[in-house]
Design a protein around this motif. Structure first.
Motif, PDB file in Angstrom:
ATOM      1  N   GLN A  32      18.541  40.220  55.140  1.00 37.39           N
ATOM      2  CA  GLN A  32      18.140  39.345  56.244  1.00 37.39           C
ATOM      3  C   GLN A  32      17.576  38.028  55.723  1.00 37.39           C
ATOM      4  O   GLN A  32      17.882  36.953  56.265  1.00 37.39           O
ATOM      5  N   LEU A  33      16.751  38.115  54.670  1.00 33.99           N
ATOM      6  CA  LEU A  33      16.194  36.887  54.090  1.00 33.99           C
ATOM      7  C   LEU A  33      17.311  36.030  53.507  1.00 33.99           C
ATOM      8  O   LEU A  33      17.327  34.809  53.697  1.00 33.99           O
ATOM      9  N   HIS A  34      18.237  36.651  52.821  1.00 37.35           N
ATOM     10  CA  HIS A  34      19.370  35.923  52.247  1.00 37.35           C
ATOM     11  C   HIS A  34      20.112  35.168  53.351  1.00 37.35           C
ATOM     12  O   HIS A  34      20.423  33.984  53.208  1.00 37.35           O
ATOM     13  N   VAL A  49      16.464  36.403  45.474  1.00 36.58           N
ATOM     14  CA  VAL A  49      17.567  35.548  45.918  1.00 36.58           C
ATOM     15  C   VAL A  49      17.680  34.330  44.997  1.00 36.58           C
ATOM     16  O   VAL A  49      18.781  33.934  44.608  1.00 36.58           O
ATOM     17  N   MET A  50      16.554  33.761  44.600  1.00 37.04           N
ATOM     18  CA  MET A  50      16.562  32.586  43.730  1.00 37.04           C
ATOM     19  C   MET A  50      17.266  32.890  42.404  1.00 37.04           C
ATOM     20  O   MET A  50      17.945  32.028  41.849  1.00 37.04           O
ATOM     21  N   PHE A  51      17.110  34.112  41.918  1.00 36.03           N
ATOM     22  CA  PHE A  51      17.736  34.469  40.645  1.00 36.03           C
ATOM     23  C   PHE A  51      19.112  35.118  40.795  1.00 36.03           C
ATOM     24  O   PHE A  51      19.666  35.635  39.833  1.00 36.03           O
ATOM     25  N   MET A  52      19.681  35.048  42.007  1.00 32.48           N
ATOM     26  CA  MET A  52      21.104  35.380  42.194  1.00 32.48           C
ATOM     27  C   MET A  52      21.860  34.096  41.850  1.00 32.48           C
ATOM     28  O   MET A  52      22.410  33.408  42.708  1.00 32.48           O
ATOM     29  N   THR A  53      21.855  33.756  40.581  1.00 32.72           N
ATOM     30  CA  THR A  53      22.184  32.400  40.143  1.00 32.72           C
ATOM     31  C   THR A  53      23.632  31.959  40.347  1.00 32.72           C
ATOM     32  O   THR A  53      23.919  30.781  40.202  1.00 32.72           O
ATOM     33  N   ASP A  54      24.513  32.872  40.666  1.00 29.52           N
ATOM     34  CA  ASP A  54      25.889  32.471  40.946  1.00 29.52           C
ATOM     35  C   ASP A  54      26.157  32.334  42.444  1.00 29.52           C
ATOM     36  O   ASP A  54      27.275  32.039  42.857  1.00 29.52           O
ATOM     37  N   ASP A  55      25.139  32.540  43.231  1.00 31.13           N
ATOM     38  CA  ASP A  55      25.213  32.454  44.693  1.00 31.13           C
ATOM     39  C   ASP A  55      24.610  31.115  45.115  1.00 31.13           C
ATOM     40  O   ASP A  55      23.484  30.788  44.736  1.00 31.13           O
ATOM     41  N   LYS A  56      25.337  30.337  45.891  1.00 31.23           N
ATOM     42  CA  LYS A  56      24.852  29.015  46.327  1.00 31.23           C
ATOM     43  C   LYS A  56      23.544  29.100  47.126  1.00 31.23           C
ATOM     44  O   LYS A  56      22.761  28.149  47.133  1.00 31.23           O
ATOM     45  N   VAL A  57      23.276  30.220  47.754  1.00 27.22           N
ATOM     46  CA  VAL A  57      22.023  30.382  48.505  1.00 27.22           C
ATOM     47  C   VAL A  57      20.823  30.391  47.542  1.00 27.22           C
ATOM     48  O   VAL A  57      19.708  30.077  47.938  1.00 27.22           O
ATOM     49  N   SER A  58      21.075  30.694  46.277  1.00 30.09           N
ATOM     50  CA  SER A  58      19.975  30.682  45.292  1.00 30.09           C
ATOM     51  C   SER A  58      19.326  29.298  45.215  1.00 30.09           C
ATOM     52  O   SER A  58      18.118  29.196  45.002  1.00 30.09           O
ATOM     53  N   LYS A  98      18.240  31.415  33.342  1.00 29.75           N
ATOM     54  CA  LYS A  98      19.511  31.787  33.976  1.00 29.75           C
ATOM     55  C   LYS A  98      19.938  30.805  35.065  1.00 29.75           C
ATOM     56  O   LYS A  98      21.103  30.759  35.445  1.00 29.75           O
ATOM     57  N   VAL A  99      18.994  30.044  35.585  1.00 27.77           N
ATOM     58  CA  VAL A  99      19.278  29.110  36.676  1.00 27.77           C
ATOM     59  C   VAL A  99      20.173  27.988  36.136  1.00 27.77           C
ATOM     60  O   VAL A  99      19.868  27.391  35.108  1.00 27.77           O
ATOM     61  N   HIS A 100      21.279  27.723  36.828  1.00 21.30           N
ATOM     62  CA  HIS A 100      22.213  26.733  36.295  1.00 21.30           C
ATOM     63  C   HIS A 100      22.719  25.713  37.304  1.00 21.30           C
ATOM     64  O   HIS A 100      23.175  24.646  36.909  1.00 21.30           O
ATOM     65  N   PHE A 101      22.651  25.980  38.606  1.00 15.95           N
ATOM     66  CA  PHE A 101      23.055  24.961  39.570  1.00 15.95           C
ATOM     67  C   PHE A 101      22.038  23.822  39.546  1.00 15.95           C
ATOM     68  O   PHE A 101      20.826  24.065  39.583  1.00 15.95           O
ATOM     69  N   ASP A 102      22.528  22.577  39.513  1.00 13.96           N
ATOM     70  CA  ASP A 102      21.631  21.413  39.458  1.00 13.96           C
ATOM     71  C   ASP A 102      20.550  21.455  40.530  1.00 13.96           C
ATOM     72  O   ASP A 102      19.387  21.177  40.257  1.00 13.96           O
ATOM     73  N   SER A 103      20.947  21.804  41.750  1.00 17.40           N
ATOM     74  CA  SER A 103      19.986  21.763  42.844  1.00 17.40           C
ATOM     75  C   SER A 103      18.994  22.926  42.803  1.00 17.40           C
ATOM     76  O   SER A 103      18.025  22.930  43.558  1.00 17.40           O
ATOM     77  N   ALA A 104      19.190  23.887  41.917  1.00 17.02           N
ATOM     78  CA  ALA A 104      18.210  24.952  41.724  1.00 17.02           C
ATOM     79  C   ALA A 104      17.355  24.685  40.492  1.00 17.02           C
ATOM     80  O   ALA A 104      16.176  25.035  40.452  1.00 17.02           O
TER      81      ALA A 104
END
Length: 188
Positions: free
Chosen positions: A5-7, A40-49, A80-86
């Protein structure tokens, strides 16, 4: 609220400050949601992260001490975080932790941020300094490393070397921050 639900809820977060604050308030009003937000933040391949990282930054800016029970999870996973916006909000939280650690005011970060946590942060910040990251990330890392370098001279030496090597090929914003940090290092 379940993790799923949070995701789903976090998928509605957008870049507007008011929107990020709205979701941060949801977490601050029920800190039992914080470990789920971190997950959720560390689901690093998911854009919602990325959206979770935005909210996490706002939560920490309002109440940094909520991170204390999760310092191990946070510091162990930041690399592990790799998306620029994260990466940007995670780097900002690292800077928050460094500032709290060296604050003149007593606070729980000073006793709970263990040497291993600092090592994870330092290592990740150095990685971000030498990889292709945005200026904001590098600026937060410069400050974080400068602060942790107060207790570890080698950090200042390595940081100064990186800043001097990269100086000419960087943006005006990078150069301004690097010049400021180098001046502080040389004053020590």
């Amino acid at each position: 609220m379940t993790l799923e639900q949070l995701h789903k809820e976090l998928s509605y977060v957008n870049a507007l400050r008011a929107n990020r604050l709205k979701y941060a308030k949801i977490i601050l009003d029920d800190l039992n949601l914080l470990p789920k937000l971190i997950t959720v933040m560390f689901m690093t391949d998911d854009k919602v992260s990325c959206k979770a990282a935005w909210v996490f930054e706002y939560v920490c800016s309002e109440y940094l001490y909520c991170i204390v029970p999760y310092l191990e999870v946070f510091t162990k996973n930041i690399h592990k975080v790799h998306f620029d916006s994260a990466v940007r909000p995670v780097a900002k939280v690292c800077e928050f932790l460094a500032k709290a650690n060296y604050s003149k005011e007593p606070n729980p970060i000073k006793s709970m941020l263990l040497p291993k946590h600092k090592e994870y942060i330092i290592e990740t910040c150095f990685d971000w300094m030498i990889t292709n990251q945005k200026i904001a990330v590098k600026a937060y890392c410069m400050n974080t490393l400068y602060l942790f370098g107060k207790d570890n001279k080698w950090i200042h030496q390595e940081l100064a070397q990186i800043l001097e090597q990269d100086y000419t090929g960087q943006s005006a914003g990078y150069k301004a921050r690097a010049k400021h940090i180098l001046k502080k290092i040389k004053a020590k």
